[in-house]
Design a protein around this motif. Structure first.
Motif, PDB file in Angstrom:
ATOM      1  N   GLU A   7       0.824  -1.201   0.000  1.00  0.00           N
ATOM      2  CA  GLU A   7       0.000   0.000   0.000  1.00  0.00           C
ATOM      3  C   GLU A   7       0.859   1.252   0.000  1.00  0.00           C
ATOM      4  OE1 GLU A   7      -2.839  -0.009   3.107  1.00  0.00           O
ATOM      5  OE2 GLU A   7      -3.936  -1.708   2.315  1.00  0.00           O
ATOM      6  N   LEU A 213      -8.527   1.371  -7.587  1.00  0.00           N
ATOM      7  CA  LEU A 213      -7.397   1.429  -6.665  1.00  0.00           C
ATOM      8  C   LEU A 213      -6.496   2.623  -6.958  1.00  0.00           C
ATOM      9  CD1 LEU A 213      -6.241  -2.271  -6.114  1.00  0.00           C
ATOM     10  CD2 LEU A 213      -7.022  -0.646  -4.376  1.00  0.00           C
ATOM     11  N   ARG A 217      -5.950   5.433  -4.155  1.00  0.00           N
ATOM     12  CA  ARG A 217      -4.605   5.465  -3.579  1.00  0.00           C
ATOM     13  C   ARG A 217      -3.802   6.659  -4.081  1.00  0.00           C
ATOM     14  NH1 ARG A 217      -7.044   2.719  -0.638  1.00  0.00           N
ATOM     15  NH2 ARG A 217      -6.817   0.465  -0.349  1.00  0.00           N
TER      16      ARG A 217
END
Length: 472
Positions: A7, A213, A217
């Protein structure tokens, strides 16, 4: 990127993830608003429909019948049509139920509308934290999921304010009508948001999951996280209800079920639904005064939940649970003592003060522990392929226990008197504290896939320790 889970760092996040979380959390506001609005409205509904105590309990608890039905259906919906569409469906049902309640000419139609509203709440109550948990980064997941609980408490507080605003005119229909505003905001907002990347992966929509994503992110470097999600999904078969009996799922299912039931059996919703009634027990006989005192409890609820949002990713889930439940037990014991000694002290003002302080301490303790952490944990501890179904089971148990407590409160007061009821809830609180001590895991800072792997390996929940400090 962090070494675990691939991450990105917190600084790589865009505002999109915060907007998505905030919009979804409006579902929590609806949950809270319609949980709290009945507390003031019931004072006037009882008079207009001439309800005896038994029918008053039914009118108050009817929403919970719908919530149980919604929680049952929501698990299947969340896994089949996705988290986003499930929240949209809940918004539509909520609007329909609100319309029915507002025009209800009598108790039967009112109950039908409340059941519809309950169905919407039952779906939203766990699909919203589920959606948030699946788009939030692990380092921030606790606070972001707990934001849903913050919105619940704000919804409750606003409902008390709306109740007070319309108490002078006794317009309970207007109290309910206000709920259509956040329902519309949630409906429109969710139409503009994407689905959960983890659900998209489970449906083999990898390209769409990748795009989502990257958006949440704030970076194109999401290959590590996507690989971990895809790998975890690859070792699972399509989820079925029978999969909930698999050895690796039984223990987390038991933990979620236990927390669900204990959260309610400690009596929290007797305070939320019947707070004005409790204050009237303590000598505040004016409807306006009792609703105003209840609003003070609601304000404490919000402030304590803000503290939980800040602390949950720093101190962890277990410390907040243990401290919060301990505070609840002490507060309930003092509240019971206040009612037990009310005849001896012969002072209504003193009893009112003890009641107000005890209820505020009780609600604050709930708001930093069992309130947000229960919903957070059940969004974390289940595998992706049955996450919706498993959360549905825990949520059904939660609403079922809520229904039992709400339906029996006034009856128990008649049997045990106020002191006995609150001492009974304190005893349940002691059981809850030992349950957490022995069985509840620490999930702070871990990815959902890391938590899933722990249980798939057959390890005990208490062996899951969580990350030692802030990650990323």
């Amino acid at each position: 990127m962090s070494a675990r889970g691939g991450e990105p760092k917190r600084s790589g996040l865009t505002t999109f993830v915060y907007v998505a979380v905030a919009v979804a959390a409006v579902g929590g506001f609806l949950f809270g608003y319609d949980t709290g609005v009945i507390s003031g409205a019931i004072l006037f509904i009882t008079g207009e429909f001439a309800l005896p105590p038994t029918l008053e309990e039914i009118a108050t608890s009817s929403v919970l019948v719908g919530a149980i039905l919604g929680a049952i259906a929501g698990g299947l919906l969340a896994d089949r049509i996705g988290r986003r569409l499930s929240i949209i469906a809940a918004s539509v049902v909520f609007l329909a139920g609100t319309g029915v309640v507002v025009v209800a000419p009598g108790l039967p139609v009112f109950l039908a509308g409340r059941v519809l509203i309950g169905m919407a709440i039952g779906i939203a109550s766990f699909v919203v934290p589920l959606y948030i948990s699946e788009i939030a980064p692990s380092a921030l997941r606790g606070g972001m999921v707990s934001l849903n609980q913050l919105f619940i408490t704000i919804g409750i507080l606003i409902s008390y304010g709306v109740d007070y605003l319309f108490s002078a005119s006794s317009d309970w229909r207007a109290m309910f009508a206000f709920g259509a505003v956040p329902a519309t905001v949630l409906l429109v907002g969710m139409f503009l948001l994407p689905d959960s990347p983890r659900w998209l992966v489970s449906r083999q929509q990898t390209d769409r999951a990748t795009a989502v994503l990257r958006k949440v992110r704030g970076t194109g470097e999401i290959s590590g996280e996507l690989e971990e999600i895809t790998k975890s999904n690859g070792v699972q078969k399509a989820g079925r209800w029978s999969d909930l009996l698999a050895p690796s799922i039984r223990m987390p299912l038991f933990v979620g079920f236990g927390l669900a039931v204990l959260q309610q059996l400690t009596g929290i919703n007797t305070v939320i639904y019947y707070a004005p009634t409790i204050f009237q027990f303590a000598g505040l006989h004016s409807a306006g005064a009792s609703i105003a005192a209840t609003a003070g409890v609601g304000a404490v609820n919000v402030l304590a939940t803000v503290a939980a949002v800040v602390l949950v990713d720093r101190t962890g889930r277990r410390p907040l649970l243990l401290a919060g439940i301990a505070g609840m037990v002490v507060s309930l014991a003092v509240l019971g003592a206040g009612f037990a000694l009310s005849g001896a002290v012969q002072s209504g003002s003193l009893l009112g003060l003890i009641t107000a302080v005890s209820l505020m301490a009780y609600v604050a303790s709930f708001a930093i522990g069992l309130g947000p952490v229960f919903w957070l944990l059940i969004a974390e501890i289940y595998p992706l392929n049955v996450r919706g179904r498993a959360m549905s089971v825990a949520t059904v148990a939660n609403w079922g226990a809520n229904f039992l407590i709400t339906l029996t409160f006034l009856t128990l007061v008649g049997i045990l008197e106020q002191a006995g009821v609150f001492w009974l809830y304190a005893l349940v609180g002691l059981l809850a504290w030992f349950f957490v001590l022995r069985l509840v895991p620490e999930t702070k800072g871990l990815t959902l896939e890391e938590i899933e792997e722990h249980f798939r390996a057959g390890r005990h929940p208490r062996e899951l320790k969580g990350a030692p400090g802030p990650r990323g």
